[in-house]
Design a protein around this motif. Structure first.
Motif, PDB file in Angstrom:
ATOM      1  N   ASP A  68      50.294  52.498 130.755  1.00 52.13           N
ATOM      2  CA  ASP A  68      51.225  53.175 129.854  1.00 52.13           C
ATOM      3  C   ASP A  68      52.248  52.139 129.438  1.00 52.13           C
ATOM      4  O   ASP A  68      52.820  51.449 130.286  1.00 52.13           O
ATOM      5  N   MET A  69      52.462  52.020 128.153  1.00 52.98           N
ATOM      6  CA  MET A  69      53.346  50.981 127.627  1.00 52.98           C
ATOM      7  C   MET A  69      54.655  51.591 127.142  1.00 52.98           C
ATOM      8  O   MET A  69      54.666  52.560 126.383  1.00 52.98           O
ATOM      9  N   VAL A  70      55.762  51.035 127.611  1.00 51.29           N
ATOM     10  CA  VAL A  70      57.083  51.477 127.193  1.00 51.29           C
ATOM     11  C   VAL A  70      57.700  50.389 126.320  1.00 51.29           C
ATOM     12  O   VAL A  70      57.816  49.232 126.738  1.00 51.29           O
ATOM     13  N   VAL A  71      58.045  50.747 125.101  1.00 53.63           N
ATOM     14  CA  VAL A  71      58.634  49.788 124.166  1.00 53.63           C
ATOM     15  C   VAL A  71      59.997  50.304 123.729  1.00 53.63           C
ATOM     16  O   VAL A  71      60.114  51.412 123.196  1.00 53.63           O
ATOM     17  N   ARG A  72      61.012  49.512 124.011  1.00 54.21           N
ATOM     18  CA  ARG A  72      62.356  49.847 123.567  1.00 54.21           C
ATOM     19  C   ARG A  72      62.940  48.650 122.831  1.00 54.21           C
ATOM     20  O   ARG A  72      62.332  47.599 122.756  1.00 54.21           O
ATOM     21  N   ASP A  98      65.253  46.600 123.656  1.00 56.97           N
ATOM     22  CA  ASP A  98      65.470  45.407 124.469  1.00 56.97           C
ATOM     23  C   ASP A  98      64.488  45.311 125.642  1.00 56.97           C
ATOM     24  O   ASP A  98      64.730  44.586 126.597  1.00 56.97           O
ATOM     25  N   LEU A  99      63.379  46.070 125.574  1.00 57.25           N
ATOM     26  CA  LEU A  99      62.484  46.119 126.723  1.00 57.25           C
ATOM     27  C   LEU A  99      61.053  46.440 126.305  1.00 57.25           C
ATOM     28  O   LEU A  99      60.813  47.252 125.422  1.00 57.25           O
ATOM     29  N   MET A 100      60.101  45.776 126.965  1.00 60.17           N
ATOM     30  CA  MET A 100      58.687  46.090 126.781  1.00 60.17           C
ATOM     31  C   MET A 100      58.013  45.956 128.144  1.00 60.17           C
ATOM     32  O   MET A 100      57.974  44.878 128.722  1.00 60.17           O
ATOM     33  N   GLN A 101      57.506  47.070 128.684  1.00 55.41           N
ATOM     34  CA  GLN A 101      56.915  47.052 130.018  1.00 55.41           C
ATOM     35  C   GLN A 101      55.600  47.816 130.042  1.00 55.41           C
ATOM     36  O   GLN A 101      55.412  48.779 129.302  1.00 55.41           O
ATOM     37  N   LEU A 102      54.706  47.367 130.947  1.00 54.67           N
ATOM     38  CA  LEU A 102      53.440  48.046 131.178  1.00 54.67           C
ATOM     39  C   LEU A 102      53.441  48.619 132.587  1.00 54.67           C
ATOM     40  O   LEU A 102      53.862  47.964 133.532  1.00 54.67           O
ATOM     41  N   PHE A 103      52.941  49.855 132.727  1.00 54.33           N
ATOM     42  CA  PHE A 103      52.815  50.494 134.024  1.00 54.33           C
ATOM     43  C   PHE A 103      51.345  50.808 134.250  1.00 54.33           C
ATOM     44  O   PHE A 103      50.656  51.289 133.341  1.00 54.33           O
ATOM     45  N   GLY A 104      50.845  50.512 135.465  1.00 55.44           N
ATOM     46  CA  GLY A 104      49.415  50.630 135.729  1.00 55.44           C
ATOM     47  C   GLY A 104      49.072  51.749 136.694  1.00 55.44           C
ATOM     48  O   GLY A 104      49.826  52.041 137.633  1.00 55.44           O
ATOM     49  N   PHE A 105      47.884  52.362 136.463  1.00 56.26           N
ATOM     50  CA  PHE A 105      47.445  53.512 137.261  1.00 56.26           C
ATOM     51  C   PHE A 105      45.942  53.437 137.494  1.00 56.26           C
ATOM     52  O   PHE A 105      45.181  53.039 136.621  1.00 56.26           O
ATOM     53  N   THR A 106      45.513  53.865 138.682  1.00 55.84           N
ATOM     54  CA  THR A 106      44.088  53.819 138.994  1.00 55.84           C
ATOM     55  C   THR A 106      43.330  55.013 138.438  1.00 55.84           C
ATOM     56  O   THR A 106      42.102  55.008 138.426  1.00 55.84           O
TER      57      THR A 106
END
Length: 229
Positions: A50-54, A56-64
């Motif tokens: 799941d990708m969060v784009v703001r 001042d921020l860009m992050q990826l969160f991973g799930f099995t």
């Protein structure tokens, strides 16, 4: 939007990993429970993301699993619940635990996660209780969805430091009965039970014995749903 990554695990820290996908490195944040299931450095890894784009921020969160990803999406939709809190809840309870706690209205279990106060836990249960059945009906993990050949293709003998074999070890599947719960929930819905009642009964039955198969879950849930007195 990046929804899934399949590559080589190059580096792991306490709360995130670096996945090499054909020469491009992706930093992915995961819950403690997910981190514990991941393979060793240099081995093939695959995660839904799941990708969060703001601004001042860009992050990826991973799930099995898609169930874990969907719970993360729903948890972060609740006021006051960010990605860090969501991962803490998933890391503490796991997907089955989150499903049971929300279906049964057990906010005390949700509060057990680090950084979750009583008011937030109660808000989570209240906001998501009607959505629990649809998430519980989902089953399977990323390892079920992808073939061994696809994993093998990830690991190319690129350099001397990492020498993966063609039979790369994959991440172990989390021990749960998510698919049995999904099947039982579907069966109860077909019998005419309401989604919330069916989800609560299946969750309670699953909590009594995590090893119950689909047929046993249905029977146990039907006993719980039977009129009392």
């Amino acid at each position: 939007m990046i929804g899934k990554l399949t590559g080589r695990l190059d580096y792991r820290a306490l709360d995130h990993i670096l996945i090499d996908v054909r020469g491009v490195g992706y930093i992915v944040y995961c819950s403690e429970r997910t981190m514990a299931t991941l393979p060793g450095t240099g081995e093939a890894v695959q995660l839904y993301t799941d990708m969060v784009v703001r601004e001042d921020l860009m992050q990826l969160f991973g799930f099995t699993s898609l169930v874990e990803k969907e719970w993360h999406r729903l948890l972060t939709s609740v006021q006051g619940v960010g990605a860090k809190v969501s991962l803490a809840i998933l890391g503490t309870l796991g997907t089955d635990g989150v499903s049971r706690a929300i279906a049964l209205g057990d906010w005390a279990s949700v509060k057990a996660a680090k950084g979750v106060g009583p008011k937030t836990a109660q808000r989570i249960v209240l906001d998501l209780k009607d959505k629990a059945p649809s998430v519980m009906a989902m089953g399977g993990s990323v390892h079920d969805a992808l073939s061994g050949a696809e994993l093998d293709d990830v690991l190319e003998p690129a350099d001397a430091e990492v020498k993966p074999t063609r039979k790369a070890k994959t991440a172990p599947k989390p021990a749960n009965n998510a698919q049995a719960q999904a099947g039982a929930l579907s069966a109860l819905s077909n019998l005419g039970y309401g989604p919330s009642d069916a989800a609560a009964a299946v969750a309670e039955a699953a909590a009594s014995d995590v090893d119950l198969g689909e047929a046993d879950l249905i029977r146990a849930a039907l006993r719980l749903l039977a009129p009392k007195g």
